[in-house]
Write a protein that holds these residues in place. Structure first.
Motif, mmCIF file in Angstrom:
data_model
loop_
_atom_site.group_PDB
_atom_site.id
_atom_site.type_symbol
_atom_site.label_atom_id
_atom_site.label_comp_id
_atom_site.label_asym_id
_atom_site.label_seq_id
_atom_site.Cartn_x
_atom_site.Cartn_y
_atom_site.Cartn_z
ATOM 1 N N PRO A 261 37.354 49.502 24.328
ATOM 2 C CA PRO A 261 38.207 49.330 22.978
ATOM 3 C C PRO A 261 37.467 48.181 21.936
ATOM 4 C CG PRO A 261 39.659 49.387 24.998
ATOM 5 C CD PRO A 261 38.156 49.284 25.593
ATOM 6 N N PRO A 262 37.602 48.368 20.934
ATOM 7 C CA PRO A 262 37.136 47.326 19.828
ATOM 8 C C PRO A 262 37.698 45.865 20.295
ATOM 9 C CG PRO A 262 37.773 49.402 18.791
ATOM 10 C CD PRO A 262 38.277 49.498 20.080
ATOM 11 N N GLY A 263 36.724 44.904 20.067
ATOM 12 C CA GLY A 263 37.240 43.668 20.065
ATOM 13 C C GLY A 263 37.042 43.353 21.661
ATOM 14 N N THR A 264 36.619 44.004 22.514
ATOM 15 C CA THR A 264 36.507 43.949 24.074
ATOM 16 C C THR A 264 34.913 43.818 24.260
ATOM 17 O OG1 THR A 264 36.198 46.163 24.733
ATOM 18 C CG2 THR A 264 38.380 45.198 24.774
ATOM 19 N N GLY A 265 33.871 43.648 23.298
ATOM 20 C CA GLY A 265 32.478 43.238 23.627
ATOM 21 C C GLY A 265 31.732 44.136 24.486
ATOM 22 N N THR A 266 30.748 43.922 25.069
ATOM 23 C CA THR A 266 30.002 44.613 26.079
ATOM 24 C C THR A 266 29.913 43.710 27.395
ATOM 25 O OG1 THR A 266 28.867 45.891 24.315
ATOM 26 C CG2 THR A 266 27.857 45.779 26.409
ATOM 27 N N PRO A 267 30.188 44.395 28.506
ATOM 28 C CA PRO A 267 29.775 43.569 29.785
ATOM 29 C C PRO A 267 28.260 43.433 30.084
ATOM 30 C CG PRO A 267 30.909 45.778 30.206
ATOM 31 C CD PRO A 267 30.558 45.670 28.606
ATOM 32 N N PHE A 268 28.158 42.776 30.867
ATOM 33 C CA PHE A 268 26.869 42.570 31.476
ATOM 34 C C PHE A 268 26.864 43.199 32.931
ATOM 35 C CE2 PHE A 268 23.709 40.270 34.130
ATOM 36 C CZ PHE A 268 22.542 40.754 33.526
#
Length: 466
Positions: A261-268
């Motif tokens: 979802p928007p605003g959750t960023g991208t995990p590594f």
């Protein structure tokens, strides 16, 4: 297995093998220039002995690099003739410039460097060593330019289905070229640095060639403490540029299938088993937002997921994902070892720490592994294109039978195992022998003199005429 897959395997095998030698000789030639400069400045015999020790190793490595490079270039005509036909107007001149400006320079001064000691003035011999080192860097410039153009093509125009140069400046200095050039040159220097440091640590651990080992380890530690952080910075800049021009490759590096979802960023994703059929990761362990922070420098940064493009536009995710983590993991281990070494140097205990010395010995060949892993990321991550976004690999292969490719692949594997196995074994033999005291003709007694031939027997000096 059809001719396409077999040709990809063959080219991958040959280029992965070939890149080992330039990655070593680029840095080793500059190391030789430094050693000879120190000898001319100080006249300390240890510098001269180290110069001739590494010169022999350079000669063998350079020869194997030339041979493997010639074999690799043949495949453009045998296995990838369509690529040569359509992009030869651009790739051909770039590779020719490499021969004219770099290979001729190296060939001109290499003989003086290898055989000219005491036969030419000292400053001329030092100039020859510097010119060989410069030639390796110029060669890197053109090869990386040609390879970068395949990833970020620019400055071309299409005449039918053939690529023609419209602006050589844009062709040569294509968008990814500056970052990839800096990344590769630093990788070569770091690879050589850890070989030198590892060999020095071996001698110190065994109590052999102690003074030479001290100098090699100290210089390697200081150099690594400078270049490894620089490489991390360059790698970060290179990653940002790759995200701009090859977002699907970046998504494969991170095994990033879907954006949240928007605003959750991208995990590594620290670890996972990518599942291409299900378009997900199995056994995933990820750190929230860290991937977006690394790749976009934004806490809420988002990266284009793999599912944003059709499945036939995605590269094989698993090899790219794991190769990238191997490369990064080795880089972080190198950084930790370099910082530890500098701290020990400041404390005056660099040469007296068995664990530190064992760490350098363990990491002696780590640079080669990182370089090969990096090339896997770069080249497999470009798939399914050979010219990114313009010419698919399946459309660039020659119209040949799979049997012919199998036969040539087997021949390459056998020949490489024999020829380069012997060369690698000889280098190991020279390392085990270690630096030998160089005896000038005027110092020799009973006719025994230090051989000028760079690949003379590693165990015993060979007599030569004065």
């Amino acid at each position: 297995m059809d001719a396409l897959l077999l040709s990809r395997i063959q080219f991958g095998f040959v280029i992965s093998f070939h890149v080992l030698f330039p990655a070593f000789t680029i840095g080793l030639s500059s190391w030789l220039a430094f050693l000879e400069w120190r000898w001319l400045r100080t006249r300390e015999t240890v510098w001269r002995d180290l110069y001739f020790f590494w010169l022999r190793i350079f000669a063998v490595s350079f020869g194997m690099g030339v041979v493997s490079g010639i074999v690799m270039s043949f495949q453009f005509g045998t296995n990838w003739s369509v690529l040569s036909e359509r992009a030869g107007n651009i790739l051909g001149p770039l590779l020719s410039y490499e021969v004219l400006t770099a290979f001729f320079l190296e060939a001109t001064f290499l003989g003086v460097m290898l055989f000219g000691w005491r036969k030419v003035p000292e400053k001329l011999h030092f100039l020859a060593t510097c010119m060989v080192a410069l030639g390796t860097l110029i060669s890197t410039f053109w090869i990386i330019s040609a390879n970068s153009w395949l990833h970020t093509p620019a400055g071309y125009e299409m005449v039918g289905d053939v690529f023609h140069p419209a602006s050589w400046r844009e062709v040569i200095f294509n968008p990814s070229f500056p970052y990839r050039l800096a990344h590769m040159v630093l990788a070569a220097f770091i690879t050589t640095c850890f070989v030198i440091g590892g060999v020095g640590a071996r001698y110190l651990r065994r109590g052999e060639h102690v003074e030479a080992g001290r100098r090699m380890l100290k210089l390697a530690a200081v150099f690594a403490a400078i270049t490894v952080p620089a490489q991390i910075l360059v790698g970060d800049l290179h990653g940002l540029k790759t995200s701009e021009y090859q977002p699907t490759k970046v998504a494969a590096m991170e095994a990033h299938w879907e954006q949240g979802p928007p605003g959750t960023g991208t995990p590594f994703v620290v670890f996972a088993l990518p599942n291409a059929e299900a378009e997900r990761n199995d056994y995933e362990f990820a750190i929230p937002r860290l991937g977006g922070l690394i790749l976009t420098h934004s806490w809420d940064g988002e990266v284009q997921p793999l599912t944003a493009v059709p499945a036939d536009e995605r590269p094989p995710v698993t090899p790219v994902f794991f190769a990238f983590r191997i490369m990064v993991g080795i880089g972080l281990a190198m950084l930790a070892l370099a910082l530890w070494s500098v701290w020990k140097l400041r404390c005056g205990t660099l040469y007296a720490s068995p664990r530190l010395l064992d760490g350098w010995r363990l990491m002696t060949l780590a640079g080669f592994v990182a370089v090969v892993a990096g090339w896997i990321v770069v080249e497999i991550g470009r798939q399914p294109y050979v010219i990114y976004g313009l010419l698919r690999t399946a459309d660039a292969v020659s119209d040949i039978g799979a049997g012919s490719v199998v036969a040539s692949l087997i021949a390459f594997v056998v020949a490489y195992a024999v020829v380069f196995g012997a060369g690698g074994g000889y280098i190991v033999k020279m390392v085990r022998t270690g630096p030998q005291h160089f005896v000038e003709s005027s110092e020799a007694e009973g006719g025994e003199k230090t051989p000028m031939r760079p690949i003379s027997a590693a165990d015993e000096p060979v007599e030569r005429d004065a």
